[in-house]
Design a protein around this motif. Structure first.
Motif, PDB file in Angstrom:
ATOM      1  N   ALA A 262      25.228 -12.399  -6.072  1.00 55.83           N
ATOM      2  CA  ALA A 262      24.558 -12.639  -4.791  1.00 55.83           C
ATOM      3  C   ALA A 262      25.521 -12.498  -3.612  1.00 55.83           C
ATOM      4  O   ALA A 262      25.361 -13.135  -2.575  1.00 55.83           O
ATOM      5  CB  ALA A 262      23.875 -14.003  -4.748  1.00 55.83           C
ATOM      6  N   LEU A 263      26.557 -11.653  -3.786  1.00 53.73           N
ATOM      7  CA  LEU A 263      27.448 -11.342  -2.664  1.00 53.73           C
ATOM      8  C   LEU A 263      26.932 -10.111  -1.923  1.00 53.73           C
ATOM      9  O   LEU A 263      27.311  -9.845  -0.797  1.00 53.73           O
ATOM     10  CB  LEU A 263      28.879 -11.111  -3.160  1.00 53.73           C
ATOM     11  CG  LEU A 263      29.553 -12.325  -3.804  1.00 53.73           C
ATOM     12  CD1 LEU A 263      30.905 -11.942  -4.402  1.00 53.73           C
ATOM     13  CD2 LEU A 263      29.729 -13.458  -2.813  1.00 53.73           C
TER      14      LEU A 263
ATOM     15  N   ARG B 277      32.023 -18.418  -1.313  1.00 54.03           N
ATOM     16  CA  ARG B 277      30.579 -18.223  -1.493  1.00 54.03           C
ATOM     17  C   ARG B 277      30.187 -18.380  -2.955  1.00 54.03           C
ATOM     18  O   ARG B 277      29.135 -18.945  -3.269  1.00 54.03           O
ATOM     19  CB  ARG B 277      30.168 -16.834  -1.006  1.00 54.03           C
ATOM     20  CG  ARG B 277      29.505 -16.825   0.346  1.00 54.03           C
ATOM     21  CD  ARG B 277      29.069 -15.414   0.721  1.00 54.03           C
ATOM     22  NE  ARG B 277      27.793 -15.041   0.100  1.00 54.03           N
ATOM     23  CZ  ARG B 277      26.609 -15.480   0.508  1.00 54.03           C
ATOM     24  NH1 ARG B 277      26.537 -16.297   1.530  1.00 54.03           N
ATOM     25  NH2 ARG B 277      25.503 -15.099  -0.078  1.00 54.03           N
ATOM     26  N   THR B 278      31.034 -17.856  -3.855  1.00 51.36           N
ATOM     27  CA  THR B 278      30.676 -17.969  -5.275  1.00 51.36           C
ATOM     28  C   THR B 278      30.659 -19.429  -5.714  1.00 51.36           C
ATOM     29  O   THR B 278      29.970 -19.777  -6.663  1.00 51.36           O
ATOM     30  CB  THR B 278      31.647 -17.192  -6.192  1.00 51.36           C
ATOM     31  OG1 THR B 278      32.919 -17.825  -6.176  1.00 51.36           O
ATOM     32  CG2 THR B 278      31.777 -15.744  -5.787  1.00 51.36           C
ATOM     33  N   TYR B 279      31.420 -20.284  -5.027  1.00 50.47           N
ATOM     34  CA  TYR B 279      31.381 -21.726  -5.346  1.00 50.47           C
ATOM     35  C   TYR B 279      30.237 -22.413  -4.620  1.00 50.47           C
ATOM     36  O   TYR B 279      30.084 -23.627  -4.729  1.00 50.47           O
ATOM     37  CB  TYR B 279      32.678 -22.425  -4.930  1.00 50.47           C
ATOM     38  CG  TYR B 279      33.915 -21.895  -5.605  1.00 50.47           C
ATOM     39  CD1 TYR B 279      33.876 -21.392  -6.897  1.00 50.47           C
ATOM     40  CD2 TYR B 279      35.139 -21.908  -4.948  1.00 50.47           C
ATOM     41  CE1 TYR B 279      35.021 -20.912  -7.507  1.00 50.47           C
ATOM     42  CE2 TYR B 279      36.280 -21.431  -5.548  1.00 50.47           C
ATOM     43  CZ  TYR B 279      36.212 -20.927  -6.821  1.00 50.47           C
ATOM     44  OH  TYR B 279      37.346 -20.454  -7.418  1.00 50.47           O
ATOM     45  N   ASN B 280      29.490 -21.642  -3.828  1.00 44.86           N
ATOM     46  CA  ASN B 280      28.465 -22.236  -2.973  1.00 44.86           C
ATOM     47  C   ASN B 280      29.063 -23.376  -2.138  1.00 44.86           C
ATOM     48  O   ASN B 280      28.499 -24.463  -2.015  1.00 44.86           O
ATOM     49  CB  ASN B 280      27.297 -22.746  -3.830  1.00 44.86           C
ATOM     50  CG  ASN B 280      26.104 -23.133  -2.983  1.00 44.86           C
ATOM     51  OD1 ASN B 280      25.925 -22.596  -1.899  1.00 44.86           O
ATOM     52  ND2 ASN B 280      25.309 -24.068  -3.467  1.00 44.86           N
TER      53      ASN B 280
ATOM     54  N   ARG C 299      28.575  -7.481  -7.716  1.00 45.85           N
ATOM     55  CA  ARG C 299      28.417  -8.327  -6.529  1.00 45.85           C
ATOM     56  C   ARG C 299      26.952  -8.695  -6.292  1.00 45.85           C
ATOM     57  O   ARG C 299      26.656  -9.744  -5.739  1.00 45.85           O
ATOM     58  CB  ARG C 299      28.998  -7.619  -5.300  1.00 45.85           C
ATOM     59  CG  ARG C 299      30.536  -7.579  -5.309  1.00 45.85           C
ATOM     60  CD  ARG C 299      31.095  -6.756  -4.162  1.00 45.85           C
ATOM     61  NE  ARG C 299      30.773  -7.336  -2.869  1.00 45.85           N
ATOM     62  CZ  ARG C 299      31.482  -8.307  -2.288  1.00 45.85           C
ATOM     63  NH1 ARG C 299      32.559  -8.778  -2.883  1.00 45.85           N
ATOM     64  NH2 ARG C 299      31.128  -8.782  -1.120  1.00 45.85           N
TER      65      ARG C 299
ATOM     66  N   HIS D  96      22.999  -7.905  -1.447  1.00 38.51           N
ATOM     67  CA  HIS D  96      21.580  -8.117  -1.680  1.00 38.51           C
ATOM     68  C   HIS D  96      20.867  -6.788  -1.864  1.00 38.51           C
ATOM     69  O   HIS D  96      20.903  -5.942  -0.979  1.00 38.51           O
ATOM     70  CB  HIS D  96      20.977  -8.928  -0.538  1.00 38.51           C
ATOM     71  CG  HIS D  96      21.631 -10.269  -0.436  1.00 38.51           C
ATOM     72  ND1 HIS D  96      21.333 -11.295  -1.302  1.00 38.51           N
ATOM     73  CD2 HIS D  96      22.618 -10.730   0.367  1.00 38.51           C
ATOM     74  CE1 HIS D  96      22.089 -12.338  -1.010  1.00 38.51           C
ATOM     75  NE2 HIS D  96      22.876 -12.022  -0.007  1.00 38.51           N
TER      76      HIS D  96
ATOM     77  N   ARG E  93      23.547 -18.485  -7.779  1.00 40.83           N
ATOM     78  CA  ARG E  93      24.817 -18.776  -7.093  1.00 40.83           C
ATOM     79  C   ARG E  93      24.854 -20.230  -6.654  1.00 40.83           C
ATOM     80  O   ARG E  93      25.841 -20.932  -6.855  1.00 40.83           O
ATOM     81  CB  ARG E  93      24.978 -17.856  -5.881  1.00 40.83           C
ATOM     82  CG  ARG E  93      26.259 -18.090  -5.089  1.00 40.83           C
ATOM     83  CD  ARG E  93      26.344 -17.162  -3.886  1.00 40.83           C
ATOM     84  NE  ARG E  93      25.337 -17.461  -2.878  1.00 40.83           N
ATOM     85  CZ  ARG E  93      25.465 -18.422  -1.964  1.00 40.83           C
ATOM     86  NH1 ARG E  93      26.543 -19.161  -1.933  1.00 40.83           N
ATOM     87  NH2 ARG E  93      24.512 -18.640  -1.091  1.00 40.83           N
TER      88      ARG E  93
ATOM     89  N   ASP F 286      20.621 -15.490  -5.798  1.00 38.83           N
ATOM     90  CA  ASP F 286      21.062 -16.493  -4.829  1.00 38.83           C
ATOM     91  C   ASP F 286      20.855 -17.916  -5.350  1.00 38.83           C
ATOM     92  O   ASP F 286      21.695 -18.795  -5.143  1.00 38.83           O
ATOM     93  CB  ASP F 286      20.339 -16.286  -3.504  1.00 38.83           C
ATOM     94  CG  ASP F 286      21.235 -16.587  -2.326  1.00 38.83           C
ATOM     95  OD1 ASP F 286      22.385 -16.079  -2.328  1.00 38.83           O
ATOM     96  OD2 ASP F 286      20.814 -17.339  -1.431  1.00 38.83           O
TER      97      ASP F 286
ATOM     98  N   ASP G 279      34.473 -14.645   0.112  1.00 36.08           N
ATOM     99  CA  ASP G 279      33.552 -14.408  -1.003  1.00 36.08           C
ATOM    100  C   ASP G 279      33.752 -15.437  -2.106  1.00 36.08           C
ATOM    101  O   ASP G 279      32.791 -15.927  -2.696  1.00 36.08           O
ATOM    102  CB  ASP G 279      33.776 -13.002  -1.586  1.00 36.08           C
ATOM    103  CG  ASP G 279      33.063 -11.937  -0.783  1.00 36.08           C
ATOM    104  OD1 ASP G 279      32.212 -12.304   0.051  1.00 36.08           O
ATOM    105  OD2 ASP G 279      33.349 -10.744  -0.990  1.00 36.08           O
TER     106      ASP G 279
END
Lengths: 333, 274
Positions: B73-74, A235-238, B69, B76, B93, B90, A232
């Motif tokens: 965008a962890l 993901r937050t850092y893309n 979250r 949806h 993010r 998204d 995760d």
């Protein structure tokens, strides 16, 4: 001792002081040697009795034909007076440990120092010497290990990133390991020979065949070891997939990688030896087979001891690299 | 930009003239599980103004973490709308609009503190010089200067969590999302970090979303306290704190503080009794 001042320096991973590990190991070796010496007597009793009979000693029963059908232990107990040659017979079924050691010395140090073609006389290792054969085997082991490890890591990376590869490669990798290597090795050698590849490469291919599997299994687990939170965070850092791989998955997998590499290098050695059996062109495997052709059991045992020592050395070397790497990564104090 | 009518959800919040940074409108989220659907969020509407410090409080299962979250965008949402910086979550993010702090510090054991903080910067392609400069700056901000070369295992739990906050601050996201960041720490360390977090918020002027299950923590830190209740997860009360921006630790003994804490507690209880 310098170690005494630092409690950590003298202890192994299990927390035991190093000197305390010695008695159990030594005890085990002595027990095995004792069992070995005892086993030599019944194993060789028929040949020993025949030799004793020729030398004029009275043996019971006197007929070799009768003796052939009797149990070994029965012969031992009926002829305790005639067993003097048990531990020094010429062609023993089971050589005594000291006979193996003598053979080991003869075919290494003695051969190189005093042999007709040893390093002292000719400047190159004698092809009768176990040092030469060990190096031949080691060459194939290293090359096979390198190919196997790279292939294993590559497949694992593919399996973790592609569902298609996960579904398609993994079952085949497992199936590949269910085929006995002794059955497959001659095929590999024949097929490669027919396309003009011989020598080191076929042996390395067999080595790689055995060693890629533990690396695949270990690395798939290692690359999947980062937990949901760490994924995760990425993901937050893309973060692109390549960054997740290089910055998170690969470093996380290092401990798993080394556990696999230890198994893989031992498997590589086995593969190289098996690859040498059908091709009598040097190597420990060739020596073992030659020994069995000519009834030289101590030669087989000597080659076996060298192979075991090599395996221990290789696994230890991986362990040493592992400790250095983890320490440099800061994952081990 | 948005018109004036749209802006004024909380007129006094933070910098009063700004448009909401985060806007949730009738947000719904249902998880499909083996035991049937779980209604994690139901009809959640909330505007978060720029520069505000919003705490989400409620019992476990109330959807406070899920909501955070969703912003990140962890997760949806399955219904309603949610915008972050006027983008979809998204898109936000991908634009790296927020830093996220998890309950566990989650530092990489193979990286030093400095290299851990530099991790997002490496991924986002900052130059080496800029990385070094930013790492030094944020480590100073969380009072960890001098620990750059240490490995995580050499630091206490509180220091590790500070390092993870520094990591979330290292790049220029103006939203900071924190999911029970101090939940695993003891009371004394937590008090200290709360105090530091307020200073940090003051200095950086970020918009902070903060999930907690501690009433004093929520009241002490926030400009707005969002009280949530479970099954289905929903907002039962939004309390705007009258406390001044300058908050020493002993503000927790003032009548105002106790009154807000009381209201939060009432809100939590009401959520249970429904």
């Amino acid at each position: 001792m310098a170690e005494a001042s630092d409690p950590k320096a003298g202890t192994s991973a299990g927390g035991w002081p190093r000197w305390l590990r010695l008695p159990p190991v030594l005890g085990m070796v002595l027990a095995l040697l004792a069992i070995w010496y005892v086993a030599v007597v019944p194993m060789n009793v028929k040949e020993v009795l025949t030799a004793a009979e020729r030398a004029g000693v009275e043996v019971s029963p006197p007929s070799a034909v009768d003796r052939r059908d009797m149990g070994n232990w029965a012969l031992v107990f009926r002829n305790t007076h005639a067993l003097g040659q048990s531990w020094s017979s010429d062609r023993p079924k089971l050589p005594a440990p000291h006979q193996v050691l003598v053979e080991l010395y003869d075919s290494t140090i003695d051969e190189e120092l005093n042999g007709r073609r040893g390093i002292m006389r000719s400047g190159t290792l004698s092809n009768r010497s176990l040092i030469y054969h060990a190096l031949v085997t080691l060459n194939a082991t290293f090359l096979g290990f390198l190919i196997g490890a790279l292939l294993g890591v590559g497949l694992a990376v593919g399996i973790v990133h592609s569902r298609v590869m996960d579904m398609s490669v993994m079952p085949w990798a497992i199936v590949s390991q269910t085929i006995p290597i002794v059955a497959l090795a001659p095929m590999i050698i024949v097929v490669l020979y027919s396309i003009g590849v011989q020598g080191l490469i076929p042996k390395a291919v067999i080595s790689a065949y055995l060693s890629f599997f533990p690396v695949v299994v270990g690395m798939v687990k290692g690359l999947r070891s980062p937990d949901a939170m760490q994924m995760d965070l990425m993901r937050t850092y893309n973060a692109p997939t390549s960054s997740v791989l290089t910055k998170l998955r690969l470093p996380s997998s290092i401990p798993y990688l080394f556990a696999s590499l230890k198994i893989a290098i031992a498997a590589s050695l086995v593969g190289a030896i098996v690859g040498e059996l059908p091709v009598q062109k040097g190597g420990l495997g060739a020596r073992m087979l030659a020994g069995s052709y000519y009834g030289q059991t101590s030669q087989i045992w000597a080659a076996l001891l060298v192979a075991a020592a090599l395996a221990a050395l290789l696994v230890w070397a991986i362990g040493a690299i592992e400790r250095r790497t983890l320490r440099r990564m800061g994952m081990m104090p | 930009m948005l018109s004036d009518e749209e802006i004024m959800n909380w007129p006094e919040a933070g910098t009063a003239t700004a448009a909401p940074v985060i806007r949730a409108d009738h947000l719904d989220l249902t998880f499909q599980t083996n035991d049937g659907p779980v209604h994690a969020l139901k009809d959640v509407s909330l505007d978060i103004a720029k520069g505000s410090f919003v705490s989400f409080i409620g019992p476990s299962g109330c959807g406070k973490t899920t909501f955070l979250r969703c912003i990140a965008a962890l997760e949806h949402p399955t219904g309603g709308s949610l915008t972050v910086n006027a983008m979809t979550p998204d898109e936000a993010r991908r634009a790296r609009a927020y830093g996220y702090v998890f309950q566990a510090a989650g530092l990489y054991p193979w990286r030093t503190i400095g290299r851990n903080v530099a991790l997002p910067l490496e991924i986002m392609g900052y130059s080496r010089a800029e990385q070094a400069e930013r790492v030094a700056r944020v480590l100073e901000l969380v009072e960890l200067s001098g620990f750059e070369k240490k490995f995580p295992w050499q630091l206490s739990g509180g220091m590790q969590q500070r390092a993870s906050i520094a990591r979330a601050l290292a790049f220029d996201a103006d939203i900071l999302l924190m999911d029970e960041p101090f939940g695993a720490l003891d009371e004394i360390v937590r008090d200290r970090l709360n105090e530091e977090l307020l200073k940090l918020w003051d200095k950086t002027e970020k918009t902070i979303g903060f999930v907690t299950h501690s009433i004093p923590e929520a009241v002490y830190l926030s400009t707005h306290i969002v009280v949530m209740s479970p099954r289905p997860g929903r907002i039962t009360d939004v309390i705007e704190s009258p406390l001044p921006k300058e908050r020493p630790l002993d503000i927790r003994d003032t009548p105002e503080f106790i009154e807000i804490a009381h209201r939060v507690r009432e809100g939590l209880r009401a959520g249970y009794e429904e």
